[in-house]
Design a protein around this motif. Structure first.
Motif, PDB file in Angstrom:
ATOM      1  N   ARG A 192      42.091  28.338 -40.243  1.00 44.75           N
ATOM      2  CA  ARG A 192      40.729  28.127 -40.740  1.00 44.75           C
ATOM      3  C   ARG A 192      40.596  26.683 -41.248  1.00 44.75           C
ATOM      4  N   PHE A 193      39.634  26.003 -40.708  1.00 39.75           N
ATOM      5  CA  PHE A 193      39.390  24.627 -41.158  1.00 39.75           C
ATOM      6  C   PHE A 193      38.123  24.588 -41.997  1.00 39.75           C
ATOM      7  N   GLU A 194      37.967  23.537 -42.712  1.00 39.02           N
ATOM      8  CA  GLU A 194      36.825  23.402 -43.613  1.00 39.02           C
ATOM      9  C   GLU A 194      35.515  23.429 -42.807  1.00 39.02           C
ATOM     10  N   GLY A 195      34.570  24.274 -43.250  1.00 37.45           N
ATOM     11  CA  GLY A 195      33.281  24.383 -42.589  1.00 37.45           C
ATOM     12  C   GLY A 195      33.280  25.282 -41.375  1.00 37.45           C
ATOM     13  N   MET A 196      34.351  26.055 -41.176  1.00 40.30           N
ATOM     14  CA  MET A 196      34.423  26.939 -40.001  1.00 40.30           C
ATOM     15  C   MET A 196      33.348  28.016 -40.064  1.00 40.30           C
ATOM     16  N   LYS A 197      32.617  28.202 -38.944  1.00 39.74           N
ATOM     17  CA  LYS A 197      31.581  29.218 -38.799  1.00 39.74           C
ATOM     18  C   LYS A 197      32.081  30.364 -37.916  1.00 39.74           C
ATOM     19  N   LEU A 198      31.346  31.462 -37.955  1.00 39.96           N
ATOM     20  CA  LEU A 198      31.674  32.602 -37.091  1.00 39.96           C
ATOM     21  C   LEU A 198      31.645  32.185 -35.632  1.00 39.96           C
ATOM     22  N   SER A 199      30.716  31.309 -35.251  1.00 41.59           N
ATOM     23  CA  SER A 199      30.630  30.853 -33.861  1.00 41.59           C
ATOM     24  C   SER A 199      31.899  30.116 -33.446  1.00 41.59           C
ATOM     25  N   ASP A 200      32.504  29.367 -34.371  1.00 41.44           N
ATOM     26  CA  ASP A 200      33.760  28.665 -34.062  1.00 41.44           C
ATOM     27  C   ASP A 200      34.874  29.668 -33.761  1.00 41.44           C
ATOM     28  N   VAL A 201      34.919  30.738 -34.543  1.00 43.16           N
ATOM     29  CA  VAL A 201      35.954  31.769 -34.329  1.00 43.16           C
ATOM     30  C   VAL A 201      35.758  32.436 -32.977  1.00 43.16           C
ATOM     31  N   LYS A 257      34.391  31.235 -30.337  1.00 46.79           N
ATOM     32  CA  LYS A 257      34.731  30.292 -29.278  1.00 46.79           C
ATOM     33  C   LYS A 257      36.245  30.204 -29.090  1.00 46.79           C
ATOM     34  N   LEU A 258      36.990  30.156 -30.208  1.00 47.97           N
ATOM     35  CA  LEU A 258      38.447  30.062 -30.125  1.00 47.97           C
ATOM     36  C   LEU A 258      39.072  31.362 -29.619  1.00 47.97           C
ATOM     37  N   ALA A 259      38.544  32.505 -30.048  1.00 42.53           N
ATOM     38  CA  ALA A 259      39.127  33.797 -29.647  1.00 42.53           C
ATOM     39  C   ALA A 259      38.740  34.163 -28.230  1.00 42.53           C
ATOM     40  N   GLY A 260      37.514  33.885 -27.797  1.00 42.82           N
ATOM     41  CA  GLY A 260      37.069  34.209 -26.447  1.00 42.82           C
ATOM     42  C   GLY A 260      36.736  35.678 -26.289  1.00 42.82           C
ATOM     43  N   LEU A 261      35.508  35.988 -25.917  1.00 40.43           N
ATOM     44  CA  LEU A 261      35.096  37.375 -25.730  1.00 40.43           C
ATOM     45  C   LEU A 261      35.475  37.868 -24.344  1.00 40.43           C
ATOM     46  N   ARG A 262      35.957  39.080 -24.274  1.00 42.10           N
ATOM     47  CA  ARG A 262      36.290  39.695 -22.986  1.00 42.10           C
ATOM     48  C   ARG A 262      35.061  40.367 -22.406  1.00 42.10           C
ATOM     49  N   SER A 263      35.044  40.464 -21.073  1.00 43.55           N
ATOM     50  CA  SER A 263      33.963  41.178 -20.416  1.00 43.55           C
ATOM     51  C   SER A 263      34.007  42.635 -20.851  1.00 43.55           C
ATOM     52  N   GLY A 264      32.887  43.164 -21.292  1.00 37.78           N
ATOM     53  CA  GLY A 264      32.862  44.546 -21.761  1.00 37.78           C
ATOM     54  C   GLY A 264      32.968  44.647 -23.268  1.00 37.78           C
ATOM     55  N   SER A 265      32.958  43.510 -23.979  1.00 30.39           N
ATOM     56  CA  SER A 265      32.978  43.565 -25.441  1.00 30.39           C
ATOM     57  C   SER A 265      31.551  43.763 -25.957  1.00 30.39           C
ATOM     58  N   ARG A 266      31.462  44.465 -27.071  1.00 25.90           N
ATOM     59  CA  ARG A 266      30.142  44.733 -27.647  1.00 25.90           C
ATOM     60  C   ARG A 266      29.718  43.526 -28.493  1.00 25.90           C
ATOM     61  N   ARG A 267      28.512  43.038 -28.269  1.00 21.37           N
ATOM     62  CA  ARG A 267      28.061  41.825 -28.938  1.00 21.37           C
ATOM     63  C   ARG A 267      27.073  42.084 -30.065  1.00 21.37           C
ATOM     64  N   ASP A 268      26.397  43.213 -30.012  1.00 24.73           N
ATOM     65  CA  ASP A 268      25.392  43.456 -31.046  1.00 24.73           C
ATOM     66  C   ASP A 268      25.994  43.994 -32.336  1.00 24.73           C
ATOM     67  N   LEU A 269      27.296  44.291 -32.311  1.00 28.68           N
ATOM     68  CA  LEU A 269      27.922  44.871 -33.495  1.00 28.68           C
ATOM     69  C   LEU A 269      29.360  44.381 -33.629  1.00 28.68           C
ATOM     70  N   ALA A 270      29.676  43.772 -34.761  1.00 29.91           N
ATOM     71  CA  ALA A 270      31.041  43.387 -35.118  1.00 29.91           C
ATOM     72  C   ALA A 270      31.129  43.418 -36.638  1.00 29.91           C
ATOM     73  N   PHE A 271      32.373  43.346 -37.171  1.00 29.89           N
ATOM     74  CA  PHE A 271      32.549  43.407 -38.625  1.00 29.89           C
ATOM     75  C   PHE A 271      33.511  42.319 -39.094  1.00 29.89           C
ATOM     76  N   ILE A 272      33.158  41.736 -40.251  1.00 27.26           N
ATOM     77  CA  ILE A 272      34.076  40.821 -40.936  1.00 27.26           C
ATOM     78  C   ILE A 272      34.594  41.550 -42.174  1.00 27.26           C
ATOM     79  N   ARG A 273      35.911  41.683 -42.253  1.00 32.67           N
ATOM     80  CA  ARG A 273      36.535  42.285 -43.448  1.00 32.67           C
ATOM     81  C   ARG A 273      36.948  41.144 -44.363  1.00 32.67           C
ATOM     82  N   ARG A 274      36.440  41.151 -45.579  1.00 30.55           N
ATOM     83  CA  ARG A 274      36.678  40.019 -46.488  1.00 30.55           C
ATOM     84  C   ARG A 274      37.181  40.556 -47.833  1.00 30.55           C
TER      85      ARG A 274
END
Length: 841
Positions: free
Chosen positions: A418-427, A429-446
């Motif tokens: 995690r770098f300073e100013g990291m956004k969900l969009s950065d994560v 992009k780095l992780a890469g979504l697979r075909s067939g992943s659900r986009r309208d629903l995800a969870f961040i555990r904090r």
């Protein structure tokens, strides 16, 4: 007492006994060494002298002790040692530094050690090996290595020193090819073509060069086509003393080095040194060996080779220090005087990845107290350690927190920096979504600073405002697959289809029966027009329903005939509704049994399937029984008797007799038909061999008469008969009685397979058992059971043979237990009639 002091006392006992008997020996211990041993055990000399005085023992030197005083001294020391242990039991169990101990300086001669070797081995009877927690000690105690007692167990190195008794092999495989075997004689020479070559005391490597030059004058070979190898090494006697578990003299192959002798002695004791091992050569030269240096570079092994009479001494380790924490190999290490803290860290394998290297802690015992010294990393190259120091290197225990953990249906799962100013969009992009992943629903555990865990629901579709969510350390993002939210179940197609099996589809979907059958490969040729749908309620598996389906209708109107998930469509085969029918044939055929009925099946077919007629078959007496079956009327059985040709050829009406299901065919046997009955007559008859019985009641006497009678050498009393009928086996028979009386009960009526054996007469009688034959004959005549063979006397009883040939019955013999085994297998026993006995003939 255990250990070194017990051995000292036993040696003293041994030498005292020899001194009293006039033998002159040199005491292999000193008073100084005994005092050192007492110090190690915590026994004051004043306490010992006081205890000796109380026992009436005045002694100034151990050499003046008598054997009895030595034993008494051992008991006194044991009492003092036990008392000190009890007094010290309440002392704190803190780590105590190793006490220094005087080195073992005086060493007995090899011959003296050899004399007391048996006593030493008796003293060290236990197999206990102390746990090795000092670096290097486990090398000698892990049982994975062994001392080479035979020269064939190891290939000798070039550093091996050649001596008298060694055997070498010279091999040449160049243009010239040959192999020579030599043994080093007592003077150190080998002889080649009547010329002597001196090799004793030379290393094997130098001997190779010398012999290569010598053989090169007479043989042609290139470099690499000549070799000298040790095929057998001499044995040598060496002595090892000091801080080892089993000191003494050892006879081993000269191939071994110092470290293998140390291994033979079961390794060093807990305080034995491995950094200053002393090797005293037979010429007086002293070599100091460092086992740690050997572990780093085994090339220096040549310094550790042994010769006859060498002495190895393992002194007390002078400086033992402990290192723990952030090193790769935390252990106790032995250091030399010139080695520093940096050398200790290198011995421990260097710093571990988690080590805090800026500051190192030293726990030191000094002036009856202990203190902690912090040594900065910049000073470790010059810092001097002392015996008993405990060094601790702290380790980094705080786990990394500057990460974001991505889990689920992505291309790159795991932790991301995690770098300073990291956004969900950065994560994303780095992780890469697979075909067939659900986009309208995800969870961040904090996890918040308070320790509270919260879940943040986010939409990760392109353009979503949630993609601007700022990420914090240790956030965990979970992205799901669309299939996670779909209930897929199976439906099944079984029965008369080409590829039965299960097929998956959504729980809320349905498929028409025609398509379901096509998925299973379509209908088989034997499929009927009927199927059953088995349906189980998934919420209550105990409830099951059935629906009968007409497949003709289902194929004509597929949209009205459907199945859903969890249904099982079973297609029935045509033969399921047909009862299988058979016909049976028994009697005089080669393969009787039951056969499946075939359409338009005739009698000739069934006779052929059963292998045709047997030789004894009555082909004019074939009986066929048939069951008359009419609907709802009791069955009846009718019989037909037929006659057919044996070869089943022709086209007679009887062979073409058409069979029906459940017909029973019986082929009768010809009355009184049977093959020849054979008996075998062996041995002493004029015409032995096989004989066919020519009448039903033919007897033994009849068959012997047909064989021309007995020969002059026949022994009728020894004749035997074996009956194979019903596996009866051998039968007791008395042919001599049969020959005298044809009406004898032993004149058996013969059966097929009987074997009669008539041996030759024997001229000897065998006597064995509890007789006095051993007093009359030597071992060459007597058998293993005290048996002898003597001449036969007609009409004489067993008593005659025992008294006249075997010297009578032995004292341990029982006259009531005398048995005679006749040649025909019959056994007879002595009969007692109160005042006299009748012995068998």
């Amino acid at each position: 007492m255990k250990g070194f002091f017990k051995i000292v006392l036993l040696i003293g006992i041994y030498l005292c006994i020899n001194l009293n008997s006039g033998a002159s020996q040199t005491l292999p211990v000193t008073e100084q060494q005994v005092r050192a041993e007492l110090g190690k055990r915590g026994i004051l000399e004043s306490d010992l002298l006081q205890a000796l005085k109380a026992k009436g023992i005045e002694v100034n030197d151990l050499k003046d002790l008598t054997p009895a005083q030595v034993l008494e001294l051992e008991g006194i020391i044991q009492e003092l040692e036990n008392r000190n242990k009890e007094e010290s039991s309440t002392i704190s169990n803190e780590i105590i530094p190793v006490q220094k101990k005087e080195e073992f300086l005086e060493t007995p001669a090899a011959k003296e050690v050899e004399l007391v070797k048996d006593i030493i081995e008796e003293a060290v009877q236990e197999d206990f090996v102390p746990e090795a927690n000092i670096y290097g000690h486990d090398f000698f105690q892990n049982k994975n290595l062994s001392v080479f007692e035979k020269s064939s167990e190891i290939k000798a190195p070039d550093s091996y020193i050649i001596g008298a008794g060694d055997k070498i092999v010279v091999s040449i495989w160049g243009i010239s090819q040959n192999e020579f075997n030599f043994e080093i004689d007592k003077e150190g020479y080998i002889e080649v073509d009547r010329r002597r070559i001196f090799l004793k005391g030379m290393s094997l490597g130098k001997a190779k060069l010398k012999l290569r030059d010598w053989f090169g004058k007479s043989y042609r070979f290139n470099s690499g086509e000549f070799d000298v190898a040790l095929s057998f090494s001499r044995t040598i006697n060496v002595n090892i003393q000091g801080e080892v578990n089993n000191p003494g003299g050892y006879t081993i192959s000269a191939v071994n080095n110092v470290y293998y002798v140390l291994m033979a002695a079961n390794g060093p004791t807990k305080i034995g040194s491995l950094r200053d091992i002393i090797l005293i050569k037979k010429d007086g030269k002293v070599i100091n060996l460092d086992f740690y240096a050997y572990l780093k570079n085994p090339i220096g092994i040549s310094e550790t080779s042994l010769e006859e009479g060498d002495v190895v001494i393992v002194p007390v380790a002078k400086k033992l220090v402990t290192i723990s924490g952030g090193v790769k190999r935390p252990m106790i290490y032995e250091l030399k005087d010139e080695e520093r803290l940096s050398d200790l860290i290198n011995l421990g394998g260097g710093f571990s990845q988690s080590a805090k290297t800026d500051n190192i802690h030293v726990l030191r015992y000094e002036n009856n107290s202990r203190k902690i010294i912090d040594v900065p990393n910049t000073a470790i190259n010059d810092y001097v350690l002392i015996d008993g120091d405990i060094i601790t290197i702290d380790q980094i225990s705080i786990k990394a927190e500057n990460f974001v953990d991505v889990q689920g249906y992505v291309l790159n799962e795991g932790k991301l920096q995690r770098f300073e100013g990291m956004k969900l969009s950065d994560v994303i992009k780095l992780a890469g979504l697979r075909s067939g992943s659900r986009r309208d629903l995800a969870f961040i555990r904090r996890m918040e600073d308070s320790g509270k865990i919260v879940y943040i629901k986010v939409n990760i579709e392109e353009g979503s405002q949630d993609l601007n969510e700022s990420m914090v350390d240790k956030d965990q993002l979970s992205i799901f697959a669309l299939s996670r939210f779909v209930d897929n179940q199976n439906f099944y197609v079984s029965g008369a289809v080409r590829i039965p099996g299960s097929f998956s589809f959504a729980l809320d979907q349905s498929i028409n029966i025609k398509d379901a059958i096509e998925l299973a490969g379509g209908l088989r040729r034997d499929a009927s027009g009927i199927a059953i749908i088995h349906t189980i309620d998934p919420l209550n598996p105990k409830i099951k329903t059935y629906r009968r389906i007409n497949l003709v209708e289902a194929y004509a109107d597929p949209e009205n005939f459907k199945i859903t998930a969890l249904d099982d469509l079973e297609v029935f085969a045509k033969d399921l509704f047909d009862e299988r029918s058979n016909v049976r044939i028994n009697g005089a055929v080669n393969s009787p049994g039951e056969f499946q009925y075939g359409k338009n099946m005739i009698l000739a077919d069934l006779l052929t399937l059963s292998g045709g007629f047997k030789l004894a078959a009555a082909t004019n007496r074939i009986e066929i029984s048939r069951l008359l079956i009419e609907e709802n009327i009791p069955t009846k059985t009718v019989i037909a008797n037929l006659s057919v040709s044996r070869d089943l050829m022709g086209s007679s009406d009887n062979l073409n007799f058409e069979l029906q299901p459940y017909d029973e065919v019986m082929v009768r046997f010809v009355p009184e038909f049977e093959f020849q009955k054979i008996v075998i007559l062996n041995g002493e008859v004029k015409f032995p061999g096989e004989y066919s019985l020519i009448k039903d009641n033919e007897t033994i006497l009849d068959i012997i008469a047909r064989a021309g009678g007995l020969t002059d050498e026949a022994s009728p009393v020894a004749a035997k008969m074996k009956r194979n009928d019903d596996d009866l086996g051998y039968v007791i028979m008395k042919l001599d009685e049969v020959l005298d009386n044809k009406n004898s009960k032993f004149n058996f009526t013969l059966k097929d397979g009987d074997i009669i054996s008539i041996p030759k007469s024997k001229d000897f009688v065998s006597i064995s058992g509890a007789t006095n034959a051993s007093d009359l004959y030597d071992n060459e005549i007597l058998g293993t059971q005290n048996d002898i063979n003597v001449p036969f006397h007609k009409g004489k009883s067993a008593k005659f043979y025992i008294e006249n040939y075997a010297g009578g019955i032995a004292k341990n013999g029982n006259p009531n237990e005398i048995f005679v085994e006749n040649s025909n297998g019959e056994i007879m026993k002595t009969k007692n009639y109160f005042l006299f006995r009748k012995y068998p003939e």
